[in-house]
Write a protein that holds these residues in place. Structure first.
Motif, PDB file in Angstrom:
ATOM      1  N   PRO A  44      47.932  64.386  56.446  1.00 46.14           N
ATOM      2  CA  PRO A  44      47.584  64.882  56.628  1.00 46.14           C
ATOM      3  C   PRO A  44      46.429  64.227  55.319  1.00 46.14           C
ATOM      4  CG  PRO A  44      49.300  66.477  55.887  1.00 46.14           C
ATOM      5  CD  PRO A  44      49.385  64.712  55.975  1.00 46.14           C
ATOM      6  N   ASN A  45      46.351  63.513  54.416  1.00 47.57           N
ATOM      7  CA  ASN A  45      45.855  63.504  53.178  1.00 47.57           C
ATOM      8  C   ASN A  45      46.143  62.595  52.605  1.00 47.57           C
ATOM      9  OD1 ASN A  45      43.220  65.578  53.648  1.00 47.57           O
ATOM     10  ND2 ASN A  45      44.383  66.810  52.383  1.00 47.57           N
ATOM     11  N   PHE A  46      45.245  61.836  51.367  1.00 44.22           N
ATOM     12  CA  PHE A  46      45.875  60.434  51.055  1.00 44.22           C
ATOM     13  C   PHE A  46      47.129  60.806  49.660  1.00 44.22           C
ATOM     14  CE2 PHE A  46      41.933  58.392  52.154  1.00 44.22           C
ATOM     15  CZ  PHE A  46      42.819  57.052  52.883  1.00 44.22           C
ATOM     16  N   LYS A  47      47.113  62.476  49.398  1.00 44.98           N
ATOM     17  CA  LYS A  47      47.374  62.754  48.180  1.00 44.98           C
ATOM     18  C   LYS A  47      48.299  63.853  48.922  1.00 44.98           C
ATOM     19  CE  LYS A  47      47.983  61.262  44.319  1.00 44.98           C
ATOM     20  NZ  LYS A  47      47.780  61.580  42.771  1.00 44.98           N
ATOM     21  N   VAL A  48      49.163  64.046  49.248  1.00 45.67           N
ATOM     22  CA  VAL A  48      49.273  65.103  49.617  1.00 45.67           C
ATOM     23  C   VAL A  48      50.916  66.258  48.476  1.00 45.67           C
ATOM     24  CG1 VAL A  48      50.837  67.183  51.525  1.00 45.67           C
ATOM     25  CG2 VAL A  48      48.998  64.948  51.817  1.00 45.67           C
ATOM     26  N   PHE A  49      50.336  68.009  47.947  1.00 47.63           N
ATOM     27  CA  PHE A  49      51.403  68.197  47.398  1.00 47.63           C
ATOM     28  C   PHE A  49      52.191  68.379  47.658  1.00 47.63           C
ATOM     29  CE2 PHE A  49      53.410  72.563  45.564  1.00 47.63           C
ATOM     30  CZ  PHE A  49      53.140  72.288  44.360  1.00 47.63           C
ATOM     31  N   SER A  50      53.972  68.286  47.490  1.00 49.55           N
ATOM     32  CA  SER A  50      55.113  68.527  47.961  1.00 49.55           C
ATOM     33  C   SER A  50      55.623  69.573  47.078  1.00 49.55           C
ATOM     34  CB  SER A  50      55.895  66.820  47.927  1.00 49.55           C
ATOM     35  OG  SER A  50      57.232  67.575  48.028  1.00 49.55           O
ATOM     36  N   HIS A  51      56.208  69.673  45.901  1.00 44.62           N
ATOM     37  CA  HIS A  51      56.403  70.651  45.199  1.00 44.62           C
ATOM     38  C   HIS A  51      56.341  70.225  43.776  1.00 44.62           C
ATOM     39  CE1 HIS A  51      59.968  67.068  45.135  1.00 44.62           C
ATOM     40  NE2 HIS A  51      60.095  67.845  44.669  1.00 44.62           N
ATOM     41  N   THR A  52      57.059  71.493  42.887  1.00 38.48           N
ATOM     42  CA  THR A  52      57.133  71.022  41.319  1.00 38.48           C
ATOM     43  C   THR A  52      58.663  70.639  40.570  1.00 38.48           C
ATOM     44  OG1 THR A  52      57.627  73.701  41.159  1.00 38.48           O
ATOM     45  CG2 THR A  52      55.371  72.629  41.560  1.00 38.48           C
ATOM     46  N   SER A  53      59.011  70.201  40.125  1.00 40.36           N
ATOM     47  CA  SER A  53      59.762  69.697  39.444  1.00 40.36           C
ATOM     48  C   SER A  53      60.181  69.752  38.255  1.00 40.36           C
ATOM     49  CB  SER A  53      60.390  68.346  39.887  1.00 40.36           C
ATOM     50  OG  SER A  53      61.501  67.538  39.576  1.00 40.36           O
ATOM     51  N   ASN A  54      61.018  69.859  37.562  1.00 40.54           N
ATOM     52  CA  ASN A  54      61.116  70.064  35.882  1.00 40.54           C
ATOM     53  C   ASN A  54      61.883  68.906  35.401  1.00 40.54           C
ATOM     54  OD1 ASN A  54      63.339  71.559  36.720  1.00 40.54           O
ATOM     55  ND2 ASN A  54      63.945  73.060  35.189  1.00 40.54           N
ATOM     56  N   LEU A  55      62.974  67.785  36.373  1.00 48.03           N
ATOM     57  CA  LEU A  55      63.444  66.937  35.875  1.00 48.03           C
ATOM     58  C   LEU A  55      62.162  66.062  34.613  1.00 48.03           C
ATOM     59  CD1 LEU A  55      64.555  65.745  39.403  1.00 48.03           C
ATOM     60  CD2 LEU A  55      65.189  66.727  37.427  1.00 48.03           C
ATOM     61  N   GLY A  56      63.219  65.826  33.706  1.00 50.71           N
ATOM     62  CA  GLY A  56      62.934  64.708  32.679  1.00 50.71           C
ATOM     63  C   GLY A  56      62.406  65.440  31.280  1.00 50.71           C
ATOM     64  N   GLY A  57      61.700  66.516  31.548  1.00 51.90           N
ATOM     65  CA  GLY A  57      61.101  67.136  30.749  1.00 51.90           C
ATOM     66  C   GLY A  57      62.029  68.648  30.127  1.00 51.90           C
ATOM     67  N   LYS A  58      61.244  69.046  29.800  1.00 56.98           N
ATOM     68  CA  LYS A  58      61.655  70.645  29.126  1.00 56.98           C
ATOM     69  C   LYS A  58      62.129  71.299  30.256  1.00 56.98           C
ATOM     70  CE  LYS A  58      58.710  70.163  24.840  1.00 56.98           C
ATOM     71  NZ  LYS A  58      58.110  70.409  23.840  1.00 56.98           N
ATOM     72  N   VAL A  59      62.750  72.389  29.522  1.00 56.10           N
ATOM     73  CA  VAL A  59      63.068  73.033  31.123  1.00 56.10           C
ATOM     74  C   VAL A  59      62.306  73.713  31.560  1.00 56.10           C
ATOM     75  CG1 VAL A  59      65.615  75.199  31.186  1.00 56.10           C
ATOM     76  CG2 VAL A  59      65.186  73.414  29.635  1.00 56.10           C
ATOM     77  N   PHE A  60      61.490  74.629  30.463  1.00 55.43           N
ATOM     78  CA  PHE A  60      60.681  75.362  31.269  1.00 55.43           C
ATOM     79  C   PHE A  60      59.576  74.701  31.761  1.00 55.43           C
ATOM     80  CE2 PHE A  60      63.520  78.226  29.086  1.00 55.43           C
ATOM     81  CZ  PHE A  60      63.743  79.166  30.198  1.00 55.43           C
ATOM     82  N   GLU A  61      58.781  73.898  31.450  1.00 53.01           N
ATOM     83  CA  GLU A  61      57.976  72.267  31.943  1.00 53.01           C
ATOM     84  C   GLU A  61      58.031  72.015  33.479  1.00 53.01           C
ATOM     85  OE1 GLU A  61      55.969  68.877  30.088  1.00 53.01           O
ATOM     86  OE2 GLU A  61      57.075  69.546  28.927  1.00 53.01           O
TER      87      GLU A  61
END
Length: 133
Positions: A44-61
């Motif tokens: 639908p667009n060149f860049k589409v939001f999928s989801h949020t992830s906290n992998l590779g960062g701090k727990v609440f980031e």
């Protein structure tokens, strides 16, 4: 008597690199590109939001994850065209096909289409209380 055919909108394929390709109708775009290619490459667009992830960062980031599509397709009116607009439903996947398949049955003998294979007997899953007894 002259019959005027219905207007078919053109499909325009825009590439991320700036390329533009115009098809005279959606049917011609489907015929030339194929539904599987459209499903993989057109969004639908060149860049589409999928989801949020906290992998590779701090727990609440949380970090946003986006899906990049190399192509975008629009019609004459600027409406979005995706793979769902090009797919045709299969006639054997509709709910009433079992009645069309067995319309020859006249009510005598065993009922066709009732039996369902459950995948063998090695890992049994009893469905009713009598099977469990």
């Amino acid at each position: 008597m002259v019959v005027i055919p219905a207007y078919q909108t053109a499909a325009t394929l825009f590439g991320r690199d700036g390329s533009v390709r115009v098809f005279p109708s959606k049917q011609s775009a489907r015929r030339e590109l194929g539904v599987s290619w459209i499903r993989k490459n057109v969004g639908p667009n060149f860049k589409v939001f999928s989801h949020t992830s906290n992998l590779g960062g701090k727990v609440f980031e949380r970090h946003a994850v986006y899906i990049d599509h190399p192509y975008v397709m629009r019609d004459d009116f600027g409406d979005i065209l995706t793979a769902e607009d090009f797919a045709t439903p299969s006639p054997w996947r509709t709910g009433w096909t079992i009645y069309r398949r067995y319309r020859f049955w006249n009510g005598e003998g065993p009922v066709p289409g009732v039996f369902r294979w459950r995948g063998g007997h090695y890992f049994r899953r009893p469905q009713t209380l009598n099977e469990r007894r």
